[in-house]
Design a protein around this motif. Sequence first.
Motif, PDB file in Angstrom:
ATOM      1  N   ARG A  67       0.871  -1.169   0.000  1.00 54.80           N
ATOM      2  CA  ARG A  67       0.000   0.000   0.000  1.00 54.80           C
ATOM      3  C   ARG A  67       0.909   1.222   0.000  1.00 54.80           C
ATOM      4  O   ARG A  67       1.905   1.256   0.729  1.00 54.80           O
ATOM      5  N   THR A  86       4.860   7.068  -7.911  1.00 57.70           N
ATOM      6  CA  THR A  86       3.725   7.726  -8.564  1.00 57.70           C
ATOM      7  C   THR A  86       3.292   6.997  -9.826  1.00 57.70           C
ATOM      8  O   THR A  86       2.103   6.899 -10.096  1.00 57.70           O
ATOM      9  N   GLU A  88       3.439   3.835 -10.350  1.00 60.05           N
ATOM     10  CA  GLU A  88       2.681   2.665  -9.900  1.00 60.05           C
ATOM     11  C   GLU A  88       1.264   3.075  -9.511  1.00 60.05           C
ATOM     12  O   GLU A  88       0.285   2.422  -9.870  1.00 60.05           O
ATOM     13  N   LEU A  89       1.150   4.169  -8.776  1.00 61.05           N
ATOM     14  CA  LEU A  89      -0.166   4.638  -8.335  1.00 61.05           C
ATOM     15  C   LEU A  89      -1.033   5.097  -9.503  1.00 61.05           C
ATOM     16  O   LEU A  89      -2.252   4.968  -9.468  1.00 61.05           O
ATOM     17  N   LEU A 105      -7.030   4.885 -12.840  1.00 58.86           N
ATOM     18  CA  LEU A 105      -7.617   5.502 -11.662  1.00 58.86           C
ATOM     19  C   LEU A 105      -9.125   5.693 -11.782  1.00 58.86           C
ATOM     20  O   LEU A 105      -9.830   5.704 -10.793  1.00 58.86           O
ATOM     21  N   GLY A 138      -2.478   8.300  -3.421  1.00 59.85           N
ATOM     22  CA  GLY A 138      -2.336   6.971  -2.841  1.00 59.85           C
ATOM     23  C   GLY A 138      -3.326   6.684  -1.728  1.00 59.85           C
ATOM     24  O   GLY A 138      -4.359   7.338  -1.601  1.00 59.85           O
ATOM     25  N   ASP A 139      -2.984   5.714  -0.920  1.00 63.32           N
ATOM     26  CA  ASP A 139      -3.848   5.171   0.121  1.00 63.32           C
ATOM     27  C   ASP A 139      -3.677   5.955   1.424  1.00 63.32           C
ATOM     28  O   ASP A 139      -2.719   5.739   2.166  1.00 63.32           O
TER      29      ASP A 139
END
Length: 178
Positions: A67, A86, A88-89, A105, A138-139
């Motif tokens: 995460r 970033t 990856e996100l 996204l 992100g998370d």
Amino acid sequence: MYFAALLARTEDGWEASDTELDEVETLTDLADLAREAAVDDDTVVAFIEQEDAWFGVVRVDGEEDPRVFVSHAAAAAKSSYGAMLTEELLGREDDDTSDLDSLDLDGTEDGEPETDPNDDNETTAESTSHAPPPGPLGDVELLSDLGVGPKELLMLENDALSQIADALGCTDVLEAVR
């Protein structure tokens, strides 16, 4: 200048180690490094910081997918390790470096139209620029169960990693490797 550290949760608290990122090229590499530092497949938190411009937190729990949270995605994207997080996100992974699914996204799969196919506008996920946002990405829940909720995480700025370590109860451990 980067600072990186791994904090591994143990029965007796947290253990920290200074982390060399020279061999880390992907999020998978970072997650593998975190798993090596884990004690009994417990939680490992990786901190990456670049001179107060941005910080990133990667949480690895056993064999679960990592995460990730990045404090300032646009600033992070300008550096090699920040770009790794970033991208990856944002879903920009190399085919051979990740086994995560390819959802964008907005929830569409790569290559699916983002708009109605009957529209005159034929924008697709592949042709749309995915510039990192100028803020967090992100998370925001990744540390909630450890004492750092989304609101607190989003408000962190200078010396964020020390504030997170303070909330986790491991300030002395982190400072020992700093």
